[in-house]
Design a protein around this motif. Structure first.
Motif, short mmCIF file in Angstrom:
data_model
loop_
_atom_site.label_atom_id
_atom_site.label_comp_id
_atom_site.label_asym_id
_atom_site.label_seq_id
_atom_site.Cartn_x
_atom_site.Cartn_y
_atom_site.Cartn_z
N THR A 86 0.79 -1.24 0.00
CA THR A 86 0.00 0.00 0.00
C THR A 86 0.83 1.29 0.00
N MET A 87 1.98 1.31 0.67
CA MET A 87 2.69 2.58 0.85
C MET A 87 3.11 3.26 -0.45
N PRO A 88 3.63 2.53 -1.45
CA PRO A 88 4.01 3.23 -2.69
C PRO A 88 2.81 3.92 -3.35
N ARG A 89 1.63 3.29 -3.26
CA ARG A 89 0.43 3.90 -3.84
C ARG A 89 -0.03 5.11 -3.03
N ILE A 90 0.07 5.00 -1.69
CA ILE A 90 -0.30 6.12 -0.83
C ILE A 90 0.63 7.32 -1.11
N GLU A 91 1.92 7.03 -1.28
CA GLU A 91 2.88 8.09 -1.58
C GLU A 91 2.52 8.79 -2.89
N GLN A 92 2.09 8.01 -3.87
CA GLN A 92 1.70 8.57 -5.16
C GLN A 92 0.53 9.53 -5.00
N LEU A 93 -0.51 9.11 -4.27
CA LEU A 93 -1.67 9.96 -4.04
C LEU A 93 -1.30 11.20 -3.23
N TYR A 94 -0.43 11.01 -2.23
CA TYR A 94 0.02 12.13 -1.40
C TYR A 94 0.68 13.21 -2.25
N GLU A 95 1.58 12.81 -3.12
CA GLU A 95 2.28 13.78 -3.98
C GLU A 95 1.29 14.50 -4.89
N GLU A 96 0.28 13.78 -5.38
CA GLU A 96 -0.73 14.41 -6.23
C GLU A 96 -1.52 15.47 -5.45
N ARG A 97 -1.92 15.12 -4.20
CA ARG A 97 -2.68 16.07 -3.38
C ARG A 97 -1.85 17.31 -3.04
N ILE A 98 -0.58 17.09 -2.71
CA ILE A 98 0.30 18.22 -2.39
C ILE A 98 0.43 19.15 -3.58
N SER A 99 0.61 18.58 -4.75
CA SER A 99 0.74 19.41 -5.96
C SER A 99 -0.53 20.21 -6.21
N GLU A 100 -1.69 19.61 -6.00
CA GLU A 100 -2.97 20.30 -6.19
C GLU A 100 -3.11 21.47 -5.21
N MET A 101 -2.72 21.24 -3.95
CA MET A 101 -2.83 22.28 -2.94
C MET A 101 -1.88 23.43 -3.21
N GLU A 102 -0.67 23.10 -3.64
CA GLU A 102 0.30 24.15 -3.96
C GLU A 102 -0.19 24.97 -5.16
N ALA A 103 -0.75 24.28 -6.16
CA ALA A 103 -1.26 24.97 -7.35
C ALA A 103 -2.42 25.89 -6.99
N ALA A 104 -3.18 25.51 -5.95
CA ALA A 104 -4.33 26.32 -5.52
C ALA A 104 -3.90 27.51 -4.66
N GLY A 105 -2.60 27.58 -4.34
CA GLY A 105 -2.07 28.74 -3.61
C GLY A 105 -2.11 28.63 -2.10
N HIS A 106 -2.34 27.42 -1.57
CA HIS A 106 -2.35 27.27 -0.10
C HIS A 106 -0.95 27.47 0.46
N LYS A 107 -0.88 28.15 1.61
CA LYS A 107 0.43 28.41 2.24
C LYS A 107 0.80 27.34 3.24
N ALA A 108 -0.18 26.54 3.67
CA ALA A 108 0.08 25.45 4.62
C ALA A 108 -1.01 24.41 4.47
N CYS A 109 -0.69 23.18 4.84
CA CYS A 109 -1.69 22.11 4.86
C CYS A 109 -1.43 21.21 6.06
N VAL A 110 -2.46 20.44 6.43
CA VAL A 110 -2.37 19.53 7.56
C VAL A 110 -2.31 18.10 7.02
N VAL A 111 -1.39 17.31 7.54
CA VAL A 111 -1.28 15.90 7.15
C VAL A 111 -1.47 15.06 8.40
N GLU A 112 -2.55 14.28 8.44
CA GLU A 112 -2.80 13.38 9.57
C GLU A 112 -2.15 12.03 9.26
#
Length: 201
Positions: A86-112
């Motif tokens: 599971t971890m390689p796939r989770i890492e893939q999704l994580y990187e996608e979400r981070i890129s989306e948030m950065e593109a949207a201009g967020h200055k910070a995000c929370v990772v649980e």
């Protein structure tokens, strides 16, 4: 974009800390939920059924997560098998979400991050801040049971996680959640306002 990681054992109060930050407009990534997303992928279902038994799939071919958890948390070796899938796939999704948030201009995000082990892991390595939420073991077990988990399952899962001493070593800020939810919520808010000002966010 600052990545604020919230770690803590089962029942420690991570969700309260995360809510305090999200209520201030920060977007969230829950790595457990990303894991659940990968469980819908055919490739993951095939590998998990081959590893933990064909009966972890129901009649519709969907994963029975409780059966996977029961077998995957039976021993450290079995947990490693789950993580390898599971971890390689989770890492893939994580990187996608981070890129989306950065593109949207967020200055910070929370990772649980419930399954946090150390800051050298591929996902945790990207953390700017690690916030550890701690609570006494028996309090955590009681909270988890009250939220619907089986006590034996809770104890088994906790036994597979790192200790609070390990979390303290990894953390930039530690919150001892021995009071009410409101107290923890307000403590996290106070930290966030100070951090936001210091970082110019």
């Amino acid at each position: 974009m600052k990545k604020l990681f919230v770690i803590g054992g089962m029942g420690a109060g991570k969700s309260t800390a995360v809510k305090a930050l999200c209520d201030q407009g920060l977007p969230k990534i829950d790595l457990d939920k990303l894991g659940h997303e990968t469980h819908k992928w055919d490739s993951v279902k095939e590998e998990l059924s081959a590893t933990f038994g064909a009966d972890v799939l129901d009649e519709n071919g969907d994963l029975i997560r409780s059966k996977v958890a029961e077998r995957a948390f039976a021993s450290p070796a079995e947990t490693r098998k789950l993580n390898r899938i599971t971890m390689p796939r989770i890492e893939q999704l994580y990187e996608e979400r981070i890129s989306e948030m950065e593109a949207a201009g967020h200055k910070a995000c929370v990772v649980e991050y419930s399954a946090f082990r150390n800051r050298m892991g591929s996902i945790a390595y990207s953390a700017d801040v690690v916030l550890a939420i701690l609570a006494p073991l028996e309090v955590r077990i009681q909270r988890a049971v009250e939220s619907g988990f089986d006590e034996a399952d809770v104890r088994k899962r906790i036994s597979r996680q790192i200790t609070d001493a390990d979390r303290i070593d990894a953390a930039d800020k530690v919150f001892n959640n021995t009071g009410t939810k409101e107290e923890l919520y307000n403590e996290v808010l106070t930290w966030w306002f100070d951090y936001k000002e210091a970082e110019g966010l």
